[in-house]
Design a protein around this motif. Structure first.
Motif, PDB file in Angstrom:
ATOM      1  N   SER A 121       0.825  -1.213   0.000  1.00 46.90           N
ATOM      2  CA  SER A 121       0.000   0.000   0.000  1.00 46.90           C
ATOM      3  C   SER A 121       0.855   1.258   0.000  1.00 46.90           C
ATOM      4  O   SER A 121       0.430   2.296  -0.494  1.00 46.90           O
ATOM      5  CB  SER A 121      -0.952   0.004   1.191  1.00 46.90           C
ATOM      6  OG  SER A 121      -0.241   0.146   2.397  1.00 46.90           O
ATOM      7  N   ALA A 122       2.067   1.179   0.516  1.00 39.44           N
ATOM      8  CA  ALA A 122       2.963   2.333   0.484  1.00 39.44           C
ATOM      9  C   ALA A 122       3.519   2.568  -0.921  1.00 39.44           C
ATOM     10  O   ALA A 122       3.779   3.707  -1.306  1.00 39.44           O
ATOM     11  CB  ALA A 122       4.111   2.134   1.476  1.00 39.44           C
ATOM     12  N   ARG A 123       3.708   1.479  -1.683  1.00 41.98           N
ATOM     13  CA  ARG A 123       4.268   1.606  -3.028  1.00 41.98           C
ATOM     14  C   ARG A 123       3.230   1.885  -4.100  1.00 41.98           C
ATOM     15  O   ARG A 123       3.542   2.480  -5.124  1.00 41.98           O
ATOM     16  CB  ARG A 123       5.020   0.333  -3.405  1.00 41.98           C
ATOM     17  CG  ARG A 123       6.359   0.204  -2.715  1.00 41.98           C
ATOM     18  CD  ARG A 123       7.070  -0.995  -3.219  1.00 41.98           C
ATOM     19  NE  ARG A 123       6.367  -2.162  -2.674  1.00 41.98           N
ATOM     20  CZ  ARG A 123       6.828  -3.398  -2.700  1.00 41.98           C
ATOM     21  NH1 ARG A 123       7.964  -3.657  -3.273  1.00 41.98           N
ATOM     22  NH2 ARG A 123       6.140  -4.375  -2.175  1.00 41.98           N
ATOM     23  N   HIS A 124       2.001   1.403  -3.896  1.00 41.55           N
ATOM     24  CA  HIS A 124       0.962   1.517  -4.918  1.00 41.55           C
ATOM     25  C   HIS A 124      -0.258   2.216  -4.335  1.00 41.55           C
ATOM     26  O   HIS A 124      -0.572   2.074  -3.168  1.00 41.55           O
ATOM     27  CB  HIS A 124       0.548   0.133  -5.426  1.00 41.55           C
ATOM     28  CG  HIS A 124       1.677  -0.685  -5.944  1.00 41.55           C
ATOM     29  ND1 HIS A 124       2.244  -0.470  -7.168  1.00 41.55           N
ATOM     30  CD2 HIS A 124       2.363  -1.719  -5.391  1.00 41.55           C
ATOM     31  CE1 HIS A 124       3.224  -1.337  -7.353  1.00 41.55           C
ATOM     32  NE2 HIS A 124       3.324  -2.107  -6.285  1.00 41.55           N
ATOM     33  N   SER A 125      -0.966   2.949  -5.189  1.00 41.99           N
ATOM     34  CA  SER A 125      -2.181   3.614  -4.717  1.00 41.99           C
ATOM     35  C   SER A 125      -3.325   3.334  -5.687  1.00 41.99           C
ATOM     36  O   SER A 125      -3.108   3.041  -6.863  1.00 41.99           O
ATOM     37  CB  SER A 125      -1.954   5.122  -4.601  1.00 41.99           C
ATOM     38  OG  SER A 125      -1.681   5.670  -5.874  1.00 41.99           O
ATOM     39  N   GLY A 126      -4.530   3.431  -5.168  1.00 42.33           N
ATOM     40  CA  GLY A 126      -5.719   3.276  -6.011  1.00 42.33           C
ATOM     41  C   GLY A 126      -5.826   1.908  -6.630  1.00 42.33           C
ATOM     42  O   GLY A 126      -5.656   0.884  -5.970  1.00 42.33           O
ATOM     43  N   GLN A 127      -6.126   1.892  -7.921  1.00 41.28           N
ATOM     44  CA  GLN A 127      -6.312   0.638  -8.653  1.00 41.28           C
ATOM     45  C   GLN A 127      -5.018  -0.171  -8.721  1.00 41.28           C
ATOM     46  O   GLN A 127      -5.054  -1.392  -8.714  1.00 41.28           O
ATOM     47  CB  GLN A 127      -6.837   0.935 -10.060  1.00 41.28           C
ATOM     48  CG  GLN A 127      -7.181  -0.289 -10.870  1.00 41.28           C
ATOM     49  CD  GLN A 127      -8.339  -1.086 -10.289  1.00 41.28           C
ATOM     50  OE1 GLN A 127      -9.188  -0.544  -9.591  1.00 41.28           O
ATOM     51  NE2 GLN A 127      -8.360  -2.369 -10.568  1.00 41.28           N
ATOM     52  N   GLU A 128      -3.878   0.494  -8.752  1.00 41.51           N
ATOM     53  CA  GLU A 128      -2.596  -0.218  -8.815  1.00 41.51           C
ATOM     54  C   GLU A 128      -2.393  -1.094  -7.583  1.00 41.51           C
ATOM     55  O   GLU A 128      -1.775  -2.158  -7.668  1.00 41.51           O
ATOM     56  CB  GLU A 128      -1.445   0.773  -8.921  1.00 41.51           C
ATOM     57  CG  GLU A 128      -1.400   1.541 -10.209  1.00 41.51           C
ATOM     58  CD  GLU A 128      -0.293   2.578 -10.194  1.00 41.51           C
ATOM     59  OE1 GLU A 128       0.473   2.638  -9.207  1.00 41.51           O
ATOM     60  OE2 GLU A 128      -0.197   3.333 -11.168  1.00 41.51           O
ATOM     61  N   PHE A 129      -2.904  -0.641  -6.432  1.00 40.41           N
ATOM     62  CA  PHE A 129      -2.765  -1.429  -5.208  1.00 40.41           C
ATOM     63  C   PHE A 129      -3.491  -2.757  -5.338  1.00 40.41           C
ATOM     64  O   PHE A 129      -2.965  -3.803  -4.958  1.00 40.41           O
ATOM     65  CB  PHE A 129      -3.303  -0.665  -3.996  1.00 40.41           C
ATOM     66  CG  PHE A 129      -3.464  -1.527  -2.779  1.00 40.41           C
ATOM     67  CD1 PHE A 129      -2.355  -1.946  -2.064  1.00 40.41           C
ATOM     68  CD2 PHE A 129      -4.712  -1.952  -2.370  1.00 40.41           C
ATOM     69  CE1 PHE A 129      -2.481  -2.749  -0.952  1.00 40.41           C
ATOM     70  CE2 PHE A 129      -4.864  -2.765  -1.254  1.00 40.41           C
ATOM     71  CZ  PHE A 129      -3.735  -3.165  -0.544  1.00 40.41           C
ATOM     72  N   TRP A 130      -4.712  -2.738  -5.861  1.00 40.49           N
ATOM     73  CA  TRP A 130      -5.489  -3.969  -5.961  1.00 40.49           C
ATOM     74  C   TRP A 130      -4.859  -4.944  -6.953  1.00 40.49           C
ATOM     75  O   TRP A 130      -4.886  -6.159  -6.743  1.00 40.49           O
ATOM     76  CB  TRP A 130      -6.936  -3.661  -6.327  1.00 40.49           C
ATOM     77  CG  TRP A 130      -7.604  -2.897  -5.228  1.00 40.49           C
ATOM     78  CD1 TRP A 130      -7.931  -1.579  -5.239  1.00 40.49           C
ATOM     79  CD2 TRP A 130      -7.962  -3.389  -3.930  1.00 40.49           C
ATOM     80  NE1 TRP A 130      -8.477  -1.220  -4.032  1.00 40.49           N
ATOM     81  CE2 TRP A 130      -8.514  -2.310  -3.215  1.00 40.49           C
ATOM     82  CE3 TRP A 130      -7.876  -4.621  -3.314  1.00 40.49           C
ATOM     83  CZ2 TRP A 130      -8.972  -2.449  -1.909  1.00 40.49           C
ATOM     84  CZ3 TRP A 130      -8.338  -4.765  -2.014  1.00 40.49           C
ATOM     85  CH2 TRP A 130      -8.869  -3.692  -1.331  1.00 40.49           C
ATOM     86  N   VAL A 131      -4.294  -4.416  -8.016  1.00 39.03           N
ATOM     87  CA  VAL A 131      -3.601  -5.274  -8.978  1.00 39.03           C
ATOM     88  C   VAL A 131      -2.361  -5.888  -8.321  1.00 39.03           C
ATOM     89  O   VAL A 131      -2.104  -7.092  -8.444  1.00 39.03           O
ATOM     90  CB  VAL A 131      -3.214  -4.474 -10.246  1.00 39.03           C
ATOM     91  CG1 VAL A 131      -2.328  -5.290 -11.156  1.00 39.03           C
ATOM     92  CG2 VAL A 131      -4.466  -4.007 -10.973  1.00 39.03           C
ATOM     93  N   ALA A 132      -1.608  -5.082  -7.593  1.00 39.65           N
ATOM     94  CA  ALA A 132      -0.411  -5.581  -6.912  1.00 39.65           C
ATOM     95  C   ALA A 132      -0.781  -6.593  -5.827  1.00 39.65           C
ATOM     96  O   ALA A 132      -0.078  -7.589  -5.632  1.00 39.65           O
ATOM     97  CB  ALA A 132       0.372  -4.420  -6.311  1.00 39.65           C
ATOM     98  N   LEU A 133      -1.886  -6.353  -5.124  1.00 42.58           N
ATOM     99  CA  LEU A 133      -2.325  -7.286  -4.086  1.00 42.58           C
ATOM    100  C   LEU A 133      -2.735  -8.621  -4.691  1.00 42.58           C
ATOM    101  O   LEU A 133      -2.402  -9.688  -4.162  1.00 42.58           O
ATOM    102  CB  LEU A 133      -3.482  -6.679  -3.293  1.00 42.58           C
ATOM    103  CG  LEU A 133      -3.984  -7.484  -2.100  1.00 42.58           C
ATOM    104  CD1 LEU A 133      -2.885  -7.614  -1.047  1.00 42.58           C
ATOM    105  CD2 LEU A 133      -5.212  -6.821  -1.507  1.00 42.58           C
ATOM    106  N   THR A 134      -3.421  -8.571  -5.823  1.00 46.00           N
ATOM    107  CA  THR A 134      -3.803  -9.802  -6.509  1.00 46.00           C
ATOM    108  C   THR A 134      -2.566 -10.572  -6.957  1.00 46.00           C
ATOM    109  O   THR A 134      -2.490 -11.792  -6.779  1.00 46.00           O
ATOM    110  CB  THR A 134      -4.702  -9.484  -7.717  1.00 46.00           C
ATOM    111  OG1 THR A 134      -5.837  -8.744  -7.259  1.00 46.00           O
ATOM    112  CG2 THR A 134      -5.151 -10.743  -8.421  1.00 46.00           C
TER     113      THR A 134
END
Length: 70
Positions: A40-53
């Motif tokens: 969450s510190a590296r990615h925000s918004g939609q990018e976070f959910w993609v990175a989490l997946t």
């Protein structure tokens, strides 16, 4: 005396197994919290959910990415 000790060891081993299970689950939760916080510190918004997946799919078998792969 023997009858009193027959129920002692299984109960003690069961309590020890529960303690070990709690320690294992708390370690997994702690590592997951740290990893998701870093995401969450590296990615925000939609990018976070993609990175989490990607994180969950990459860790399904228990093997995470090495630092060089990121």
């Amino acid at each position: 005396m023997r009858a009193a000790l027959d129920g002692f060891w299984p109960g003690l081993l069961q309590k020890a197994a529960v303690v070990v299970l709690v320690l294992m689950l708390s370690t997994i939760a702690h590592k997951g919290y740290g990893d998701i916080s870093a995401l969450s510190a590296r990615h925000s918004g939609q990018e976070f959910w993609v990175a989490l997946t990607r994180y969950f799919i990459g860790n399904l078998a228990g093997g995470g990415k090495a630092k060089q792969d990121e």
